[in-house]
Design a protein around this motif. Structure first.
Motif, PDB file in Angstrom:
ATOM      1  N   ALA A 110       0.833  -1.206   0.000  1.00  0.00           N
ATOM      2  CA  ALA A 110       0.000   0.000   0.000  1.00  0.00           C
ATOM      3  C   ALA A 110       0.866   1.254   0.000  1.00  0.00           C
ATOM      4  N   ASP A 111       1.950   1.219   0.762  1.00  0.00           N
ATOM      5  CA  ASP A 111       2.861   2.353   0.823  1.00  0.00           C
ATOM      6  C   ASP A 111       3.488   2.603  -0.555  1.00  0.00           C
ATOM      7  N   ALA A 112       3.933   1.542  -1.205  1.00  0.00           N
ATOM      8  CA  ALA A 112       4.531   1.678  -2.539  1.00  0.00           C
ATOM      9  C   ALA A 112       3.506   2.210  -3.547  1.00  0.00           C
TER      10      ALA A 112
ATOM     11  N   GLU B  12       1.853   6.958   9.111  1.00  0.00           N
ATOM     12  CA  GLU B  12       0.896   6.092   9.822  1.00  0.00           C
ATOM     13  C   GLU B  12       1.160   4.627   9.503  1.00  0.00           C
ATOM     14  N   LEU B  13       1.478   4.319   8.247  1.00  0.00           N
ATOM     15  CA  LEU B  13       1.798   2.937   7.889  1.00  0.00           C
ATOM     16  C   LEU B  13       3.067   2.469   8.590  1.00  0.00           C
TER      17      LEU B  13
ATOM     18  N   TYR C 190      -4.975   1.779  11.764  1.00  0.00           N
ATOM     19  CA  TYR C 190      -5.582   1.370  10.497  1.00  0.00           C
ATOM     20  C   TYR C 190      -6.579   2.416  10.027  1.00  0.00           C
ATOM     21  N   ARG C 191      -7.434   2.848  10.928  1.00  0.00           N
ATOM     22  CA  ARG C 191      -8.476   3.815  10.553  1.00  0.00           C
ATOM     23  C   ARG C 191      -7.874   5.147  10.104  1.00  0.00           C
ATOM     24  N   ARG C 192      -6.845   5.612  10.821  1.00  0.00           N
ATOM     25  CA  ARG C 192      -6.193   6.864  10.423  1.00  0.00           C
ATOM     26  C   ARG C 192      -5.507   6.715   9.072  1.00  0.00           C
ATOM     27  N   ALA C 193      -4.821   5.596   8.870  1.00  0.00           N
ATOM     28  CA  ALA C 193      -4.128   5.376   7.595  1.00  0.00           C
ATOM     29  C   ALA C 193      -5.119   5.355   6.438  1.00  0.00           C
ATOM     30  N   ILE C 194      -6.240   4.707   6.623  1.00  0.00           N
ATOM     31  CA  ILE C 194      -7.268   4.675   5.574  1.00  0.00           C
ATOM     32  C   ILE C 194      -7.768   6.090   5.288  1.00  0.00           C
ATOM     33  N   ALA C 195      -7.988   6.874   6.337  1.00  0.00           N
ATOM     34  CA  ALA C 195      -8.441   8.252   6.147  1.00  0.00           C
ATOM     35  C   ALA C 195      -7.400   9.073   5.393  1.00  0.00           C
ATOM     36  N   PHE C 196      -6.126   8.916   5.746  1.00  0.00           N
ATOM     37  CA  PHE C 196      -5.061   9.642   5.036  1.00  0.00           C
ATOM     38  C   PHE C 196      -4.972   9.187   3.582  1.00  0.00           C
ATOM     39  N   GLY C 197      -5.191   7.906   3.336  1.00  0.00           N
ATOM     40  CA  GLY C 197      -5.175   7.405   1.972  1.00  0.00           C
ATOM     41  C   GLY C 197      -6.316   7.973   1.145  1.00  0.00           C
ATOM     42  N   GLU C 198      -7.481   8.058   1.764  1.00  0.00           N
ATOM     43  CA  GLU C 198      -8.643   8.586   1.046  1.00  0.00           C
ATOM     44  C   GLU C 198      -8.490  10.061   0.720  1.00  0.00           C
ATOM     45  N   THR C 199      -7.724  10.792   1.542  1.00  0.00           N
ATOM     46  CA  THR C 199      -7.499  12.219   1.277  1.00  0.00           C
ATOM     47  C   THR C 199      -6.174  12.460   0.560  1.00  0.00           C
ATOM     48  N   GLU C 200      -5.488  11.366   0.242  1.00  0.00           N
ATOM     49  CA  GLU C 200      -4.244  11.398  -0.534  1.00  0.00           C
ATOM     50  C   GLU C 200      -3.166  12.263   0.118  1.00  0.00           C
ATOM     51  N   GLU C 201      -3.006  12.108   1.418  1.00  0.00           N
ATOM     52  CA  GLU C 201      -1.973  12.827   2.159  1.00  0.00           C
ATOM     53  C   GLU C 201      -0.772  11.892   2.326  1.00  0.00           C
ATOM     54  N   LEU C 202       0.158  11.987   1.402  1.00  0.00           N
ATOM     55  CA  LEU C 202       1.255  11.030   1.302  1.00  0.00           C
ATOM     56  C   LEU C 202       2.113  10.965   2.566  1.00  0.00           C
TER      57      LEU C 202
END
Length: 94
Positions: free
Chosen positions: A7-9, A71-72, A53-65
């Motif tokens: 996911a990080d890659a 978080e990952l 997990y929840r924070r990482a998903i939220a950051f992914g959805e807002t595309e905050e690299l």
């Protein structure tokens, strides 16, 4: 943990939909182990991983690299800690 690296890659390549999907798959795998982990691990440690997990998903959805990556990284460390806690060794027995 392999899914988290993937996911990080994907996020680094700006494939955000794939990154969030991969992370969601990892979260699904994690969710299947929740009952067992609450029995063998400290609840706060398991709850912390859940929140990560929840924070990482939220950051992914807002595309905050940078936040997603951080978080990952924390989540990988937390999962490693949980794995060490459930391993049978003298330190965990005593």
């Amino acid at each position: 943990r392999e899914q988290l690296q993937q996911a990080d890659a994907q996020a680094q390549s700006e494939a955000w939909t794939e990154a969030v999907d991969t992370l969601a798959g990892s979260y699904d795998d994690w969710s299947e182990s929740q009952t067992y982990l609450h029995i063998v691990a400290r609840h706060d440690t398991v709850d912390d991983a859940e929140a990560m997990y929840r924070r990482a998903i939220a950051f992914g959805e807002t595309e905050e690299l940078s936040e997603f990556h951080a978080e990952l990284s924390d989540l990988r460390d937390q999962l490693r800690l949980i794995a060490e806690m459930e391993a049978l060794n003298i330190r965990n027995v005593l």
